[in-house]
Design an enzyme around this catalytic site. Structure first.
Site, PDB file in Angstrom:
ATOM      1  N   LYS A 220       0.841  -1.202   0.000  1.00  0.00           N
ATOM      2  CA  LYS A 220       0.000   0.000   0.000  1.00  0.00           C
ATOM      3  C   LYS A 220       0.873   1.248   0.000  1.00  0.00           C
ATOM      4  CE  LYS A 220      -3.715   2.236   2.648  1.00  0.00           C
ATOM      5  NZ  LYS A 220      -4.607   2.140   3.821  1.00  0.00           N
TER       6      LYS A 220
ATOM      7  N   SER B  46      -9.993   0.654   7.417  1.00  0.00           N
ATOM      8  CA  SER B  46      -9.373   0.688   6.100  1.00  0.00           C
ATOM      9  C   SER B  46      -8.782  -0.635   5.622  1.00  0.00           C
ATOM     10  CB  SER B  46      -8.282   1.756   6.050  1.00  0.00           C
ATOM     11  OG  SER B  46      -8.870   3.036   6.036  1.00  0.00           O
TER      12      SER B  46
ATOM     13  N   SER C  78      -9.386   2.558   3.077  1.00  0.00           N
ATOM     14  CA  SER C  78      -8.435   3.236   2.211  1.00  0.00           C
ATOM     15  C   SER C  78      -7.491   2.300   1.472  1.00  0.00           C
ATOM     16  CB  SER C  78      -7.596   4.224   3.036  1.00  0.00           C
ATOM     17  OG  SER C  78      -6.831   3.525   4.023  1.00  0.00           O
TER      18      SER C  78
END
Length: 364
Positions: free
Chosen positions: A72, A165, A141
């Protein structure tokens, strides 16, 4: 062998150990899948296929030997750009890997590329779509990581969670998201927003895959998630104070899961949260926004116009609210963390919905 990109991480690891699959072949299969799907999926912010091939060929021996891991883009990488989902950091190249990236590489994992995050892992979405229906969100996210796992682009991925997230995009994409206990994984080298909440997690297609990645990095013995337990687990079904927000289908599905667990032999009981826990509805955003306003002090001061209109007003409001509001929220956290063991009691699992319902239409 069938398409290696379809293998779970544990299946691929067994095949590599047995000599039935080479890390280079697994990497080629994943890169081919990404090339096929990425033009529409848009899960990656950075991918260097040649570098990924070289890394697979030279991967360290270890429990993750040769397994591709997506990272990520709030986690620093020394050999790839790290932009935190913000134009402020376009082209940014950290000097060192985040601790979890370094630990995964040490265990033999191969960082295949960087995945899309919302802006600073908060609210403004990136371009990633849900792999099951491109008109719907993959969730945020950790949107790129979840979509890449669900679409068979990669077997393992890092996510992070401040407010759902990891769990939310995992639910929306139909995969497994594991948000471990705070500080189980080191957050050094992560773009910190809320030091009281930020947690690095992992995403994969099975529980065993998540356990493999976490145990490889930490040395913790997590057992065999596929093994039958020596006694039936005790499961508490928890309809939290947020239960009225759940869609009708979600309510029915929670009942179905509880009934399925009971049929499989688990002891299933209802377990409500004490009324004190409703205070979290106010404390959580107070802490998240208050700490984020402090963490992004430089960005808000030097580049205020490049912080999105979705995020900037929340942070400015939190800054105006002052430290008293933030400390009250932190005090609420401490009080309810101390109370939570009594809520669990003799339960092994507390079962709640991961999201209000299915992935909504649109990316917002």
């Amino acid at each position: 062998m069938a398409d290696p990109s379809r293998l779970t991480a544990t299946e691929a690891a067994r095949a590599i150990r047995a000599g039935a699959l080479r890390p280079e072949a697994l990497m080629e299969a994943c890169l081919a899948r990404i090339a096929e799907r990425e033009p529409r999926l848009r899960a990656f912010t950075y991918l260097d296929p040649d570098a990924a091939r070289r890394a697979a060929a030279s991967a360290a021996a270890g429990p993750l030997h040769g397994l591709p891991v997506a990272v990520k883009d709030v986690l620093d990488t020394a050999d790839m750009p790290t932009e935190y989902g913000s134009p402020i950091y376009a082209g940014h190249r950290p000097r060192a890997d985040a601790a979890v990236v370094a630990l995964a590489k040490r265990a033999g994992g191969v960082a295949i590329g960087k995945t899309v995050t919302t802006e600073f892992a908060t609210r403004k979405p990136g371009p990633t779509v849900n792999p099951h229906d491109h008109a719907h969100t993959p969730g945020g996210s950790s949107s790129g990581s979840a979509a890449a796992i669900a679409d068979f682009c990669v077997p393992l991925a890092f996510g992070s969670q401040t407010a759902g997230s990891v769990i939310r995009p995992a639910a929306f994409c139909g995969i497994v998201g594991f948000k471990p206990t705070y500080a189980t994984l080191p957050i050094a080298g992560m773009k910190i927003m809320s030091e009281s909440l930020d947690t690095i997690g992992v995403l994969a297609r099975t529980v065993a895959d998540c356990a493999l990645l976490l145990s490889a990095m930490t040395g913790r013995d997590l057992g065999d998630p596929d093994a039958k337990p020596d006694r039936p687990p005790r499961v508490g079904v928890c309809r939290t104070y947020a239960w009225p927000q759940a869609e009708t289908a979600t309510m029915a599905l929670l009942d179905d899961v509880a009934a399925g667990a009971a049929r499989a032999g688990a002891t299933v009981v209802e377990r409500d949260l004490p009324d004190d826990f409703t205070a979290l509805a106010e404390a959580q955003p107070a802490v998240m926004n208050g700490e984020s306003a402090l963490s992004l002090a430089w960005e808000l001061t030097v580049h205020p116009d490049e912080v999105s209109d979705l995020l900037r007003p929340r942070l400015l409001d939190a800054a105006v609210a002052g430290p008293e509001v933030l400390e009250r929220g932190r005090a609420t956290f401490r009080r309810l963390q101390a109370l939570f063991p009594s809520v669990m009691g003799d339960l092994d699992v507390l079962l709640t919905p991961s999201a209000p319902g299915e992935a909504p239409e649109g990316l917002g």
